[in-house]
Design a protein around this motif. Structure first.
Motif, PDB file in Angstrom:
ATOM      1  N   GLN A 140       0.812  -1.213   0.000  1.00 52.05           N
ATOM      2  CA  GLN A 140       0.000   0.000   0.000  1.00 52.05           C
ATOM      3  C   GLN A 140       0.849   1.270   0.000  1.00 52.05           C
ATOM      4  O   GLN A 140       0.517   2.262  -0.634  1.00 52.05           O
ATOM      5  CB  GLN A 140      -0.893   0.024   1.253  1.00 52.05           C
ATOM      6  N   GLU A 141       1.933   1.228   0.738  1.00 51.71           N
ATOM      7  CA  GLU A 141       2.700   2.448   0.959  1.00 51.71           C
ATOM      8  C   GLU A 141       3.575   2.832  -0.235  1.00 51.71           C
ATOM      9  O   GLU A 141       3.847   4.008  -0.457  1.00 51.71           O
ATOM     10  CB  GLU A 141       3.583   2.293   2.210  1.00 51.71           C
ATOM     11  N   SER A 142       4.022   1.835  -0.993  1.00 50.32           N
ATOM     12  CA  SER A 142       4.947   2.147  -2.082  1.00 50.32           C
ATOM     13  C   SER A 142       4.257   2.200  -3.442  1.00 50.32           C
ATOM     14  O   SER A 142       4.923   2.383  -4.454  1.00 50.32           O
ATOM     15  CB  SER A 142       6.085   1.108  -2.129  1.00 50.32           C
ATOM     16  N   SER A 143       2.942   1.999  -3.477  1.00 47.52           N
ATOM     17  CA  SER A 143       2.254   2.099  -4.770  1.00 47.52           C
ATOM     18  C   SER A 143       2.384   3.532  -5.287  1.00 47.52           C
ATOM     19  O   SER A 143       2.093   4.488  -4.569  1.00 47.52           O
ATOM     20  CB  SER A 143       0.786   1.696  -4.637  1.00 47.52           C
ATOM     21  N   PRO A 144       2.838   3.696  -6.527  1.00 42.95           N
ATOM     22  CA  PRO A 144       3.187   5.034  -7.013  1.00 42.95           C
ATOM     23  C   PRO A 144       1.968   5.889  -7.319  1.00 42.95           C
ATOM     24  O   PRO A 144       0.897   5.394  -7.656  1.00 42.95           O
ATOM     25  CB  PRO A 144       3.976   4.736  -8.296  1.00 42.95           C
ATOM     26  N   ARG A 145       2.166   7.207  -7.211  1.00 44.23           N
ATOM     27  CA  ARG A 145       1.158   8.144  -7.692  1.00 44.23           C
ATOM     28  C   ARG A 145       1.256   8.217  -9.220  1.00 44.23           C
ATOM     29  O   ARG A 145       2.226   7.760  -9.816  1.00 44.23           O
ATOM     30  CB  ARG A 145       1.380   9.525  -7.077  1.00 44.23           C
ATOM     31  N   LEU A 146       0.250   8.824  -9.818  1.00 40.06           N
ATOM     32  CA  LEU A 146       0.204   8.900 -11.274  1.00 40.06           C
ATOM     33  C   LEU A 146       1.433   9.622 -11.827  1.00 40.06           C
ATOM     34  O   LEU A 146       1.986   9.227 -12.863  1.00 40.06           O
ATOM     35  CB  LEU A 146      -1.079   9.609 -11.716  1.00 40.06           C
ATOM     36  N   ASP A 147       1.896  10.660 -11.122  1.00 44.37           N
ATOM     37  CA  ASP A 147       3.058  11.414 -11.611  1.00 44.37           C
ATOM     38  C   ASP A 147       4.376  10.722 -11.291  1.00 44.37           C
ATOM     39  O   ASP A 147       5.446  11.231 -11.629  1.00 44.37           O
ATOM     40  CB  ASP A 147       3.056  12.835 -11.057  1.00 44.37           C
ATOM     41  N   GLU A 148       4.309   9.538 -10.636  1.00 49.30           N
ATOM     42  CA  GLU A 148       5.509   8.756 -10.348  1.00 49.30           C
ATOM     43  C   GLU A 148       5.613   7.508 -11.221  1.00 49.30           C
ATOM     44  O   GLU A 148       6.486   6.672 -11.016  1.00 49.30           O
ATOM     45  CB  GLU A 148       5.516   8.337  -8.875  1.00 49.30           C
ATOM     46  N   MET A 149       4.716   7.368 -12.196  1.00 46.40           N
ATOM     47  CA  MET A 149       4.664   6.154 -13.014  1.00 46.40           C
ATOM     48  C   MET A 149       5.722   6.151 -14.118  1.00 46.40           C
ATOM     49  O   MET A 149       5.915   5.130 -14.787  1.00 46.40           O
ATOM     50  CB  MET A 149       3.276   5.999 -13.641  1.00 46.40           C
ATOM     51  N   GLY A 150       6.377   7.281 -14.337  1.00 50.39           N
ATOM     52  CA  GLY A 150       7.422   7.332 -15.353  1.00 50.39           C
ATOM     53  C   GLY A 150       6.900   7.473 -16.771  1.00 50.39           C
ATOM     54  O   GLY A 150       7.603   7.140 -17.738  1.00 50.39           O
ATOM     55  N   PHE A 151       5.676   7.983 -16.934  1.00 55.57           N
ATOM     56  CA  PHE A 151       5.120   8.172 -18.267  1.00 55.57           C
ATOM     57  C   PHE A 151       5.803   9.331 -18.984  1.00 55.57           C
ATOM     58  O   PHE A 151       6.275  10.274 -18.354  1.00 55.57           O
ATOM     59  CB  PHE A 151       3.614   8.463 -18.190  1.00 55.57           C
ATOM     60  N   THR A 152       5.791   9.273 -20.312  1.00 57.24           N
ATOM     61  CA  THR A 152       6.262  10.421 -21.084  1.00 57.24           C
ATOM     62  C   THR A 152       5.288  11.582 -20.880  1.00 57.24           C
ATOM     63  O   THR A 152       4.131  11.395 -20.484  1.00 57.24           O
ATOM     64  CB  THR A 152       6.331  10.076 -22.576  1.00 57.24           C
ATOM     65  N   GLY A 153       5.739  12.792 -21.174  1.00 60.47           N
ATOM     66  CA  GLY A 153       4.872  13.953 -21.023  1.00 60.47           C
ATOM     67  C   GLY A 153       3.626  13.857 -21.883  1.00 60.47           C
ATOM     68  O   GLY A 153       2.523  14.226 -21.466  1.00 60.47           O
ATOM     69  N   ALA A 154       3.785  13.347 -23.129  1.00 61.05           N
ATOM     70  CA  ALA A 154       2.637  13.226 -24.033  1.00 61.05           C
ATOM     71  C   ALA A 154       1.627  12.214 -23.500  1.00 61.05           C
ATOM     72  O   ALA A 154       0.411  12.444 -23.548  1.00 61.05           O
ATOM     73  CB  ALA A 154       3.112  12.820 -25.426  1.00 61.05           C
ATOM     74  N   LEU A 155       2.124  11.080 -22.974  1.00 57.08           N
ATOM     75  CA  LEU A 155       1.217  10.068 -22.424  1.00 57.08           C
ATOM     76  C   LEU A 155       0.514  10.592 -21.180  1.00 57.08           C
ATOM     77  O   LEU A 155      -0.702  10.410 -21.013  1.00 57.08           O
ATOM     78  CB  LEU A 155       2.006   8.791 -22.101  1.00 57.08           C
ATOM     79  N   GLN A 156       1.261  11.243 -20.293  1.00 59.42           N
ATOM     80  CA  GLN A 156       0.663  11.807 -19.079  1.00 59.42           C
ATOM     81  C   GLN A 156      -0.449  12.801 -19.435  1.00 59.42           C
ATOM     82  O   GLN A 156      -1.535  12.780 -18.855  1.00 59.42           O
ATOM     83  CB  GLN A 156       1.746  12.509 -18.247  1.00 59.42           C
TER      84      GLN A 156
END
Length: 406
Positions: A140-156
């Motif tokens: 639970q504690e280490s599940s990443p936030r959306l901005d921590e998923m490592g997506f490209t800027g275009a995908l985000q």
């Protein structure tokens, strides 16, 4: 027979089960397997602890208390025992570590938490010669936030645009273990800002959301996906998460929900984003009538994989003929020079994603042409955020310590 208390000198099983879960949680392992075979009173029990790269611990217990492994694990999960124990069980329980203990072992809880929590998803089955338990640890504690998923800027940007739609359907796809649940949780956490009513229907509940106006319903027994969905839709949620769309009935309810002002998040088991659209069409009850409804409600499709990362020096090497063929088949220009990490230590995993935004040309193709998967691929590849899984994987080789063979 009762399970011995952990302080009893005979509590061999109690300690082994406790130590297995503690070691797995502290080592960031994903799965614990307990398999019992043989004599029902004294079965031989094989314990295996796994991470993404394979088995890290493999131990066989042949002592006199083997049957207590099943007793203890069913007790932890709150499952009735004796004649009323079902032959197959899907459920979950919490593993909670004291905050100071977690800190001493390098685990940091989210701000404001009194304990470090790990969700455990348990699958039990009675076998012809014993039992099997598979326990998946979902931190639970280490599940990443959306901005921590490592997506490209275009995908985000494309994903956020879809999440800000007032209604519609977003699909996360991929095989088992590809991170679909983590991806959906990151989306839910992003949407859970106190302004939206959110309901989930899962089999089983894998990650607790735990805050805000979120209701989580677990499917099981008399509660089917369709019954649970109809119930929560009467409660008028803003966002509905469906653990998996498995059949035509669930797909129909999901489309109805997306058409009537709800944002629907769900998963499919497919290999790529463009195949996912074809799979969704195959689940329609009346394809001639419903394909236009699907085209109107479907907003975004993401196909994800998790690849192991490695630490080590990066060195140039020649590409094999098979590797060059693979690149050519996937439309990737064979590089004049190729470099790859020489693995010396594991460094976790990274996600690669292929995504399709349901732009007007794709919607029109669905309504008019009933396109094949390859036709959707041709339309999608011109989108800014689109990157095939093969291309994303090669980029991960170049920048994130992934091996080409993976």
């Amino acid at each position: 027979m009762s399970v011995y208390d952990g302080s009893d000198p005979k509590a061999v099983v109690e300690r082994k089960v406790r130590d297995a879960f503690m070691w797995a949680a502290l080592s960031k392992c994903s799965d614990i397997h307990f398999v019992g075979r043989g004599d029902s009173q004294k079965p031989e029990v094989t314990l295996t602890i796994r991470n993404a790269q394979g088995a890290l611990v493999h131990e066989v217990y042949t002592g006199e208390h083997g049957k207590h492994f099943a007793t203890k694990l069913l007790q932890l999960a709150g499952v009735p025992q004796g004649g009323s124990t079902p032959p197959i069980v899907s459920t979950r329980f919490d593993l909670r570590l004291p905050l100071e203990f977690a800190k001493r072992h390098g685990l940091a809880a989210r701000e404001g938490k009194a304990e470090y929590e790990v969700d455990v998803r348990l699958e039990y089955a009675k076998t012809h010669d014993g039992f099997t338990f598979v326990c998946r640890l979902l931190d639970q504690e280490s599940s990443p936030r959306l901005d921590e998923m490592g997506f490209t800027g275009a995908l985000q940007g494309a994903l956020l645009r879809a999440l800000h739609e007032p209604s519609g359907m977003i699909l996360a796809t991929g095989p088992t273990g590809s991170g679909k649940t983590t991806l959906l949780k990151a989306m839910i956490d992003y949407l859970n800002d106190g302004t939206r009513a959110i309901s989930t229907v899962e089999d089983p509940v894998e990650l607790k959301i735990g805050t805000g106006s979120v209701k989580q319903i677990q499917v099981g027994g008399d509660i089917t996906f369709s019954k649970a969905l109809r119930s929560i839709l009467r409660q008028d949620p803003d966002v509905v998460m469906i653990g998996e769309i498995r059949d035509a009935e669930t797909m129909e309810i999901a489309i109805q929900a997306a058409q009537t002002g709800h944002l629907v998040l769900s998963t499919l088991h497919t290999n790529s984003a463009h195949e996912s659209i074809g799979r969704a069409i195959s689940l329609l009850t009346d394809k001639e009538r419903d394909v236009a409804r699907l085209a109107e409600t479907l907003k975004f499709v993401m196909a994800q994989r998790l690849l192991p990362r490695h630490r080590g020096p990066v060195r140039e090497r020649a590409l094999s003929h098979a590797e060059q063929q693979w690149m050519a088949l996937n439309g990737i220009a064979v590089p004049a020079r190729f470099a790859e990490v020489v693995p010396e230590a594991k460094a976790g995993r990274t996600a690669i994603v292929e995504s399709i935004y349901m732009a007007d040309d794709i919607k029109m193709a669905l309504r008019e042409d009933h396109p094949k998967d390859v036709d959707i691929y041709r339309l999608a590849r011109s989108q800014d955020q689109y990157e095939s899984l093969a291309a994303a994987g090669l980029r991960a080789v170049e920048s994130k310590g992934v091996l080409l063979r993976d």
